[in-house]
Design a protein around this motif. Structure first.
Motif, short mmCIF file in Angstrom:
data_model
loop_
_atom_site.label_atom_id
_atom_site.label_comp_id
_atom_site.label_asym_id
_atom_site.label_seq_id
_atom_site.Cartn_x
_atom_site.Cartn_y
_atom_site.Cartn_z
N MET A 1 12.01 -11.67 1.21
CA MET A 1 11.14 -10.97 2.17
C MET A 1 11.66 -9.57 2.41
SD MET A 1 10.40 -11.96 6.13
CE MET A 1 11.94 -11.19 6.57
N SER A 2 10.76 -8.63 2.60
CA SER A 2 11.16 -7.25 2.82
C SER A 2 11.75 -7.07 4.20
CB SER A 2 9.96 -6.31 2.63
OG SER A 2 8.96 -6.62 3.56
N GLN A 19 6.73 -3.53 11.52
CA GLN A 19 6.88 -4.89 12.05
C GLN A 19 5.51 -5.52 12.32
OE1 GLN A 19 9.32 -4.07 15.44
NE2 GLN A 19 11.24 -4.03 14.27
N GLY A 20 4.58 -4.73 12.86
CA GLY A 20 3.24 -5.25 13.10
C GLY A 20 2.54 -5.62 11.80
N LEU A 21 2.69 -4.77 10.79
CA LEU A 21 2.10 -5.06 9.49
C LEU A 21 2.74 -6.29 8.86
CD1 LEU A 21 1.82 -1.43 8.06
CD2 LEU A 21 -0.03 -2.87 8.92
N ALA A 22 4.04 -6.46 9.07
CA ALA A 22 4.73 -7.64 8.53
C ALA A 22 4.19 -8.91 9.17
CB ALA A 22 6.24 -7.52 8.77
N LEU A 26 1.83 -12.24 7.21
CA LEU A 26 2.21 -13.65 7.18
C LEU A 26 0.99 -14.57 7.07
CD1 LEU A 26 5.00 -13.79 9.91
CD2 LEU A 26 5.29 -13.82 7.43
N PHE A 27 -0.18 -14.08 7.47
CA PHE A 27 -1.39 -14.91 7.45
C PHE A 27 -1.94 -15.00 6.03
CE2 PHE A 27 -1.10 -13.27 11.75
CZ PHE A 27 -1.39 -14.38 12.52
#
Length: 268
Positions: A1-2, A19-22, A26-27
């Motif tokens: 994972m990045s 962080q929000g994009l990460a 996940l979905f």
């Protein structure tokens, strides 16, 4: 994972945005719902940070969660970007073989539309060659709750998502068949969801019959809808719910497979 906080590698990157994009990344189709503790563990973030990210994403519509649920799901803001996504990619062009094949198989006009707010926007049109053509043009907009193309876009939405889209007690009526309340719309959507398609006979415009089905991406989200439409040419309900419906569903599935496998319909 990045690394969820790559700011040490690139001074121009905004860590909070990454962080929000990460979290959104996940979905997936196999994982439509995720809990806050799962996010914290998988991204290596503190519970406080995860809470702030989730609160921000939920407040802006990117994710949604019912009060009684632990699981967060993707929200309507993701779907509302469908038109921008299609415009910036060649999805419409690559869907062309399936839509032309549907037109040729049914003898009816075929279309593709996406959602933009409370409307559907037509982004592709292939007119019939043997019947009266639909007057719909690329860029035409229709109310989402009053058309089967629109209903297909939101048939998987939760009650909370629908209530956010339609907060008013009464919905605009266009024909006697238009749902006048959110509850009436929910009943129609439940039936649409169970069937996997929707049929219209003069539902929005007199003399217009249509069968619509959803196009989904690799996460199972509806990003577009397609239909086959007859104008001023009688088509029996048996045909609409029989061979025409089968052809529309098959074309939608073909386009969805391309969305999932990154290959054009008809090319493998």
């Amino acid at each position: 994972m990045s690394d969820p906080d790559p700011s040490s590698k690139d001074k121009y990157i905004v860590p909070a945005l990454m962080q929000g994009l990460a979290v959104l990344a996940l979905f997936s189709r196999d994982r439509p719902g995720i809990t806050a503790p799962e996010i914290a563990q998988e991204l290596g973030l503190s519970r406080t940070t995860v809470f702030r990210i989730l609160h921000t994403l939920q407040a802006t519509g990117w994710i949604a969660r019912r009060d009684e649920e632990r699981f967060y799901r993707l929200g309507p803001a993701v779907l509302s970007r469908g038109f921008v996504y299609l415009a910036s990619q060649d999805v419409v062009e690559r869907a062309r073989p399936a839509l032309i094949g549907l037109r040729d198989a049914t003898g009816l006009s075929t279309h593709m539309a996406v959602r933009d707010g409370r409307e559907v926007v037509y982004v592709a049109r292939f007119p019939a060659t043997t019947t009266v053509n639909s007057s719909v043009q690329i860029g035409t907009r229709f109310p989402i709750h009053a058309t089967v193309m629109g209903r297909m876009m939101i048939c998987d939405w939760t009650d909370a998502e629908l209530a956010a889209l339609f907060p008013e007690p009464d919905l605009p009526a266009f024909t006697e068949q238009t749902p006048r309340t959110l509850e009436a719309l929910r009943e129609l959507l439940a039936a649409d969801r169970a069937r996997g398609y929707a049929v219209s006979q003069s539902f929005f415009e007199r003399g217009v019959s249509s069968v619509a089905a959803p196009v989904r991406d690799d996460a199972g989200r509806t990003v577009a809808t397609i239909n086959a439409t007859s104008v001023d040419n009688y088509v029996s309900l048996d045909d609409m719910t029989g061979p025409i419906k089968d052809a529309v569903i098959a074309a939608a599935a073909e386009i969805s497979r391309w969305m999932s496998s990154d290959q054009s319909p008809g090319r493998g």
